[in-house]
Design a protein around this motif. Sequence first.
Motif, short mmCIF file in Angstrom:
data_model
loop_
_atom_site.label_atom_id
_atom_site.label_comp_id
_atom_site.label_asym_id
_atom_site.label_seq_id
_atom_site.Cartn_x
_atom_site.Cartn_y
_atom_site.Cartn_z
N GLN A 1 0.84 -1.20 0.00
CA GLN A 1 0.00 0.00 0.00
C GLN A 1 0.88 1.25 0.00
OE1 GLN A 1 -3.42 -0.15 -0.40
NE2 GLN A 1 -3.03 2.00 -0.88
N TRP A 2 2.01 1.20 0.75
CA TRP A 2 2.91 2.35 0.78
C TRP A 2 3.43 2.67 -0.63
CZ3 TRP A 2 8.05 3.17 -0.47
CH2 TRP A 2 8.60 4.39 -0.04
N ASP B 1 0.68 4.23 -2.71
CA ASP B 1 0.49 5.64 -2.31
C ASP B 1 1.66 6.51 -2.74
OD1 ASP B 1 -1.89 4.88 -1.18
OD2 ASP B 1 -1.14 4.85 0.89
N GLY C 1 1.16 7.35 -6.21
CA GLY C 1 -0.13 7.97 -6.53
C GLY C 1 -0.98 7.15 -7.46
N GLU D 1 -3.46 5.17 -6.82
CA GLU D 1 -4.89 5.15 -6.49
C GLU D 1 -5.35 6.51 -5.97
OE1 GLU D 1 -5.32 1.79 -3.85
OE2 GLU D 1 -5.12 0.35 -5.50
N GLY D 2 -4.61 7.56 -6.32
CA GLY D 2 -5.04 8.92 -5.99
C GLY D 2 -4.61 9.42 -4.64
N ASN D 3 -3.90 8.59 -3.84
CA ASN D 3 -3.48 9.04 -2.51
C ASN D 3 -2.11 9.72 -2.57
OD1 ASN D 3 -5.80 7.82 -1.54
ND2 ASN D 3 -4.76 5.89 -1.12
N ALA D 4 -1.79 10.49 -1.49
CA ALA D 4 -0.49 11.14 -1.40
C ALA D 4 0.51 10.19 -0.75
CB ALA D 4 -0.62 12.42 -0.58
N THR E 1 3.12 8.63 1.87
CA THR E 1 3.12 8.65 3.34
C THR E 1 4.50 8.24 3.84
OG1 THR E 1 2.41 6.34 3.42
CG2 THR E 1 0.67 8.01 3.46
#
Length: 625
Positions: A427-428, A431, A434, A436-439, A441
């Motif tokens: 998941q990191w 992310d 980007g 799936e649209g996340n920033a 982390t």
Amino acid sequence: MSLLFRESAASLATRTHVEGRLAQLLTENFLHKHRHRPQPTEVRSWERSIPALTNALIEAGLGEVEMLLEYGLPLTSKRADVILAGVHPSTGAPSYVVVELKQWSEAYPAEDDPLLCRIDAYPDPVLNPIEQVRGYCDYLVSFNGALERIPESVAGVAYLHNATDFGVTGLRAVTEDDRGRMFTGDQRGAFLGYLRSKLAAKPGAKAADALLQGKARPSRQLMTVAAEEVRNREQFVLLDEQRLAYETVMSAVRQARRSNRKQVVVVAGGPGSGKSVIALSLLGDLYRRGVPTLHATGSQSFTKTMRKVAGARKPEVQRLFRYFNSFMEAEPNDLDVLVCDEAHRLRKTSANRYTKAALRTGRPQVAELMDAARVPVFLLDQHQVVRPGEMGTVEQIQAAAVEQDLDCTVVRLDSQFRCGGSDAYLQWVIDLLGLEGNAPTVWEPDGKVRLLTADSPQELEDLLAARRAQGYSARLSAGYCWKWTTKITSRMHSLPSDVVIGDWARPWNLYGDRALLGAPPAPLWATDPAGFGQIGCVYTAQGFEYDWSGVIMGPDLVWRTDRWMVDRSASKDPSFTKATPDKDVDRLVRNTYKVLLTRGMIGTIVYSTDPETREKLRSLIPSAL
């Protein structure tokens, strides 16, 4: 089944002698079938070699034997020159003789390998014709359903009608047997005796019909061998959704056999979720049960490694591993199951620049694969689409199934076994890039996988070398931002330094199928220890895993202030053309780094060639070792 022409030997002799137009007829048929003219060497062979064989049959009193000219071997572009179909003189059963015709007058074995031979007319060595015809026989028995119960009905012979015994004597260093014999012009009498020992003076039309109507599918004997090989390799333990995916396919196979019902199964999961383990488990069990099954991928590296893993001791098992574009001419539903691994590598169509015009139908590749089997199975990870034209997503496969009015079951593999089994790391990465649209982390160590940054390519390489010294496997890969030298010869003293960063320079992995200068061929870069020292690109790394992964992020993906910027001008990937839209390049570059960042089982070390990006990575990845 594809062939150019079929007729009895007597009719063909009349056509040749009286009308003198056999080569013209075959040329017309070839043009109609392949939409281009045959090579002049092929036409010369038809003019000279086929009459030599026809005359031998007539003289042997075998005028009623059927001659199948230019017979296409199933699921391949290879063609046997002639197959003689008839009745065996002592058993009365169908009898087939595969004939390889050569116009050579002399040939000699290559220096160190009698399986290869040299002819003055050709610059490179070619396969010894005894071995060539033996291969055709073995292949035919393995993939033509009509021969499954009568494998002994096939014999093979090379007829070198222009050669003297002395001119080709060295070729006999290869062992001769029933499927691989050789006769020269000197031995014409012995050749006639050989033909009479295999074929009776009776009509061969019925035997020819049976061969041509045989379904293209792997034989039970081949599947038994494969089942043993896959079983002996390793015992796979399937967990949770893996088991669910496996049982879903097995249930679909039972339904398809019971009620003639076709069903599509899609298994979707991230890197290391066990897709290939499921594929091999299915192959092993389906072969044990005698269910005709093939494995296909769109990746040369992956297919060749699967062939090596599952067929190392049994070359015939390697034939069960195919490419997606092998099914353009497949008969619908001849196979019970087709396991399409790495299905994110599906292309819009199977046609490429080598495809004969008759097959350029524009038919979607996914539709061809669905047609080929009662239960087509697609295993994929849509975040691994890295080339323009690749289109394997769950939605596209579902849409293709709807279009053909087929049931489609999707099984999602949530757990994963790569990257130390760390869902958090996966998941990191998603992310970070980007996807799936996340920033991005900050990475919080979870005890399952290690994540480090390096400040220079030398530091990156040193860290990996230290892990190798401890007995771990390690590879260094990079974004496609440097040109790849593809023409390398054994005359060079060392591999060219393609990937240059300051005063640090290393070669890309080798191009092609041959080991050179101590480096393994491209398909084996990820699995051969000698792969360390060359830089892998996404096409050689995809589908594989190793303990420690070093990743060089190139100038095609850089961090600027608060976002990623994709610079397409920095990419040297030849698959990106002017016609590839910016948004596609953006997604494919990010997917490339997703693939590279998820190869490591124990840990990953990242380095960027760009200072601002290095700073961003340092802020996201704690520096503790």
